[in-house]
Design a protein around this motif. Structure first.
Motif, PDB file in Angstrom:
ATOM      1  N   GLU A  91       0.697  -1.218  -0.045  1.00 12.21           N
ATOM      2  CA  GLU A  91      -0.110   0.070   0.050  1.00 12.21           C
ATOM      3  C   GLU A  91       0.775   1.289  -0.096  1.00 12.21           C
ATOM      4  O   GLU A  91       0.194   2.140  -0.483  1.00 12.21           O
ATOM      5  CB  GLU A  91      -1.109   0.130   1.387  1.00 12.21           C
ATOM      6  N   ALA A  92       2.056   1.234   0.415  1.00  9.30           N
ATOM      7  CA  ALA A  92       2.973   2.464   0.513  1.00  9.30           C
ATOM      8  C   ALA A  92       4.467   1.952   0.358  1.00  9.30           C
ATOM      9  O   ALA A  92       5.288   2.104   1.271  1.00  9.30           O
ATOM     10  CB  ALA A  92       2.860   3.063   2.177  1.00  9.30           C
ATOM     11  N   PRO A  93       4.725   1.534  -0.923  1.00  5.28           N
ATOM     12  CA  PRO A  93       6.028   1.094  -1.139  1.00  5.28           C
ATOM     13  C   PRO A  93       7.091   1.986  -1.166  1.00  5.28           C
ATOM     14  O   PRO A  93       8.036   1.709  -0.604  1.00  5.28           O
ATOM     15  CB  PRO A  93       5.985   0.495  -2.523  1.00  5.28           C
ATOM     16  N   LEU A  94       6.635   3.270  -1.461  1.00  9.38           N
ATOM     17  CA  LEU A  94       7.652   4.336  -1.145  1.00  9.38           C
ATOM     18  C   LEU A  94       8.237   4.710   0.261  1.00  9.38           C
ATOM     19  O   LEU A  94       9.485   4.709   0.919  1.00  9.38           O
ATOM     20  CB  LEU A  94       7.177   5.641  -1.473  1.00  9.38           C
ATOM     21  N   HIS A 133       1.985  10.753   0.221  1.00  6.49           N
ATOM     22  CA  HIS A 133       0.615  10.067   0.490  1.00  6.49           C
ATOM     23  C   HIS A 133      -0.342  11.140   1.335  1.00  6.49           C
ATOM     24  O   HIS A 133      -1.237  10.651   1.502  1.00  6.49           O
ATOM     25  CB  HIS A 133       0.930   8.929   1.578  1.00  6.49           C
ATOM     26  N   GLU A 134       0.079  12.268   1.376  1.00  5.83           N
ATOM     27  CA  GLU A 134      -0.437  13.346   1.954  1.00  5.83           C
ATOM     28  C   GLU A 134      -0.932  12.569   3.464  1.00  5.83           C
ATOM     29  O   GLU A 134      -2.232  12.731   3.841  1.00  5.83           O
ATOM     30  CB  GLU A 134      -1.817  13.765   1.367  1.00  5.83           C
ATOM     31  N   ALA A 135       0.117  12.303   4.139  1.00  3.11           N
ATOM     32  CA  ALA A 135      -0.334  11.706   5.511  1.00  3.11           C
ATOM     33  C   ALA A 135      -0.759  12.709   6.496  1.00  3.11           C
ATOM     34  O   ALA A 135      -0.309  13.946   6.447  1.00  3.11           O
ATOM     35  CB  ALA A 135       0.998  11.087   6.107  1.00  3.11           C
ATOM     36  N   ILE A 136      -1.854  12.195   7.376  1.00  2.00           N
ATOM     37  CA  ILE A 136      -2.365  13.126   8.394  1.00  2.00           C
ATOM     38  C   ILE A 136      -1.725  12.539   9.770  1.00  2.00           C
ATOM     39  O   ILE A 136      -1.652  11.328   9.825  1.00  2.00           O
ATOM     40  CB  ILE A 136      -3.871  12.801   8.460  1.00  2.00           C
ATOM     41  N   ALA A 170      -0.107   8.482  15.974  1.00  4.66           N
ATOM     42  CA  ALA A 170      -0.476   7.820  14.921  1.00  4.66           C
ATOM     43  C   ALA A 170      -0.044   8.567  13.531  1.00  4.66           C
ATOM     44  O   ALA A 170      -0.250  10.054  13.496  1.00  4.66           O
ATOM     45  CB  ALA A 170      -1.726   6.958  14.971  1.00  4.66           C
ATOM     46  N   PHE A 171      -0.017   7.918  12.372  1.00  7.42           N
ATOM     47  CA  PHE A 171      -0.273   8.529  11.032  1.00  7.42           C
ATOM     48  C   PHE A 171      -1.265   7.882  10.277  1.00  7.42           C
ATOM     49  O   PHE A 171      -1.513   6.596  10.584  1.00  7.42           O
ATOM     50  CB  PHE A 171       1.074   7.915  10.151  1.00  7.42           C
ATOM     51  N   SER A 172      -1.941   8.587   9.496  1.00  8.99           N
ATOM     52  CA  SER A 172      -3.025   8.066   8.806  1.00  8.99           C
ATOM     53  C   SER A 172      -2.813   8.316   7.266  1.00  8.99           C
ATOM     54  O   SER A 172      -2.390   9.554   6.897  1.00  8.99           O
ATOM     55  CB  SER A 172      -4.246   8.812   9.235  1.00  8.99           C
ATOM     56  N   LEU A 173      -2.683   7.321   6.551  1.00 10.19           N
ATOM     57  CA  LEU A 173      -2.178   7.671   5.082  1.00 10.19           C
ATOM     58  C   LEU A 173      -3.385   7.066   4.210  1.00 10.19           C
ATOM     59  O   LEU A 173      -3.751   5.918   3.873  1.00 10.19           O
ATOM     60  CB  LEU A 173      -1.166   6.640   4.717  1.00 10.19           C
ATOM     61  N   PRO A 174      -4.170   8.346   3.402  1.00  4.45           N
ATOM     62  CA  PRO A 174      -5.250   7.850   2.499  1.00  4.45           C
ATOM     63  C   PRO A 174      -4.772   6.850   1.565  1.00  4.45           C
ATOM     64  O   PRO A 174      -3.612   7.094   1.093  1.00  4.45           O
ATOM     65  CB  PRO A 174      -5.465   9.261   2.180  1.00  4.45           C
ATOM     66  N   LYS A 175      -5.473   6.093   1.354  1.00  5.35           N
ATOM     67  CA  LYS A 175      -5.244   5.100   0.311  1.00  5.35           C
ATOM     68  C   LYS A 175      -5.032   5.533  -1.021  1.00  5.35           C
ATOM     69  O   LYS A 175      -5.880   6.241  -1.489  1.00  5.35           O
ATOM     70  CB  LYS A 175      -6.250   3.775   0.181  1.00  5.35           C
TER      71      LYS A 175
END
Ligand SMILES: Cc1cc2nc3c(=O)[nH]c(=O)nc-3n(C[C@H](O)[C@H](O)[C@H](O)COP(=O)(O)OP(=O)(O)OC[C@H]3O[C@@H](n4cnc5c(N)ncnc54)[C@H](O)[C@@H]3O)c2cc1C
Length: 286
Positions: A91-94, A133-136, A170-175
């Motif tokens: 989901e977040a290979p980078l 990922h525009e992480a929150i 925590a971090f939330s990464l929109p899919k």
């Protein structure tokens, strides 16, 4: 060299940790993996007799989950855990690639994603992927929980909006759906080293046309950032080697315009251009 004297507490719950942070009268620091904080202690950039609040018992701040809002990552999850997590790889290979390149195996086993972001080095490896990922960020104080976009959280080199009584939990990464990725990292030698340039790219295509481009760079500007001008310029264009070549040159100009010319500009601008071209080609599959 000896460490200066410090006080140490190891709370058992998030609530206790937040209370210790808010009630402390002197300098107080959360301790996660310690790979930055202990170095700061040794350099005496942390005051004598500071209170270190060890977060090691807060198991609820570790781990990775996928839910309807995307990836949820606990702030205490280590680089080694993230690099090896199948959910992160798919989901977040980078982020998986970045975490696999942080320091040494020992650093990756102790260093956490939260510590990397709160330390806010301009060369922090995980920040460009998180920007793509525009992480929150989810941040708690004894009174409240707030959410902040990562680009707003970062104020400057080693400066963030986090207050002393707050913990990053925590971090939330929109899919991201149907994106393809490219990642490039330049260091001075083929071994452990702080990145001189980091490029993280995500592209979404319709056929050969780029519908959406996300491009972040680290270690070239005072704060890692997205290059919005290049992203906008790429949108709607057909992916070709010459397009990526020009995008690289534009990225070099846009990044240097942000940081201002420096002694390293004659080197960094063309090298950034090359790395952006390579990352775009990697994402484009050619
Ligand atoms: C040998 C070596 C090599 C390294 N190589 C790299 C590299 O290649 N790339 C790279 O990016 N970094 C590198 N680093 C830096 C470091 O390992 C990372 O930044 C690491 O992710 C920091 O995490 P930590 O858990 O150790 O943080 P800590 O050192 O425990 O904390 C760092 C800072 O964040 C605060 N903090 C930590 N967690 C929280 C939280 N949950 N909430 C609020 N505040 C918090 C602490 O109070 C402190 O100010 C290296 C360090 C060493 C020693």
């Amino acid at each position: 060299m000896h460490l200066p004297a410090f006080q140490y507490k190891r709370p058992g719950t998030l609530r206790e940790a937040l209370e210790l942070l808010s009630l402390s009268r002197g300098p107080v620091f959360p301790l996660a993996g310690g790979t930055d904080l202990v170095v700061q202690l040794r350099k005496k950039s942390v005051a004598q007799e500071s209170l270190l609040v060890d977060l090691g018992n807060l198991t609820e701040l570790r781990g990775v989950q996928l839910d309807s809002n995307g990836l949820q990552i606990g702030a205490l999850t280590t680089h080694a855990q993230l690099a090896a997590a199948p959910l992160i790889q798919t989901e977040a290979p980078l982020l998986a690639w970045a975490c696999a390149r942080v320091g040494t195996p020992q650093t990756r086993a102790r260093g956490t994603l939260g510590g990397n972001v709160v330390h806010a080095s301009p060369a922090a490896d995980t920040i460009p992927p998180l920007l793509v990922h525009e992480a929150i960020l989810v941040i708690c104080s004894p009174q409240a929980k707030r959410r902040s976009a990562l680009d707003r959280f970062l104020l400057g080199p080693y400066r963030t909006t986090k207050r002393t009584d707050e913990l990053l939990v925590a971090f939330s990464l929109p899919k991201l759906t149907n994106f393809r990725y490219g990642y490039q990292r330049l260091i001075r030698r083929q071994a452990v080293g702080i990145a001189r340039i980091i490029v993280a790219v995500a592209l979404r295509f319709e056929g050969r046309t780029i519908c959406e481009a996300r491009l972040a760079c680290g270690a070239v500007t005072p704060v890692a950032c997205r290059l919005a001008g290049v992203e906008e310029w790429l949108r709607g264009k057909e992916a070709t080697p010459s397009l990526f070549q020009e995008a690289g040159e534009r990225a070099g100009r846009e990044a240097i315009a942000r940081s201002g010319p420096r002694w390293s500009t004659p080197y960094k601008q063309p090298v950034l251009a090359s790395l952006v071209r390579r990352a775009l080609q990697q994402a484009g599959g050619f």
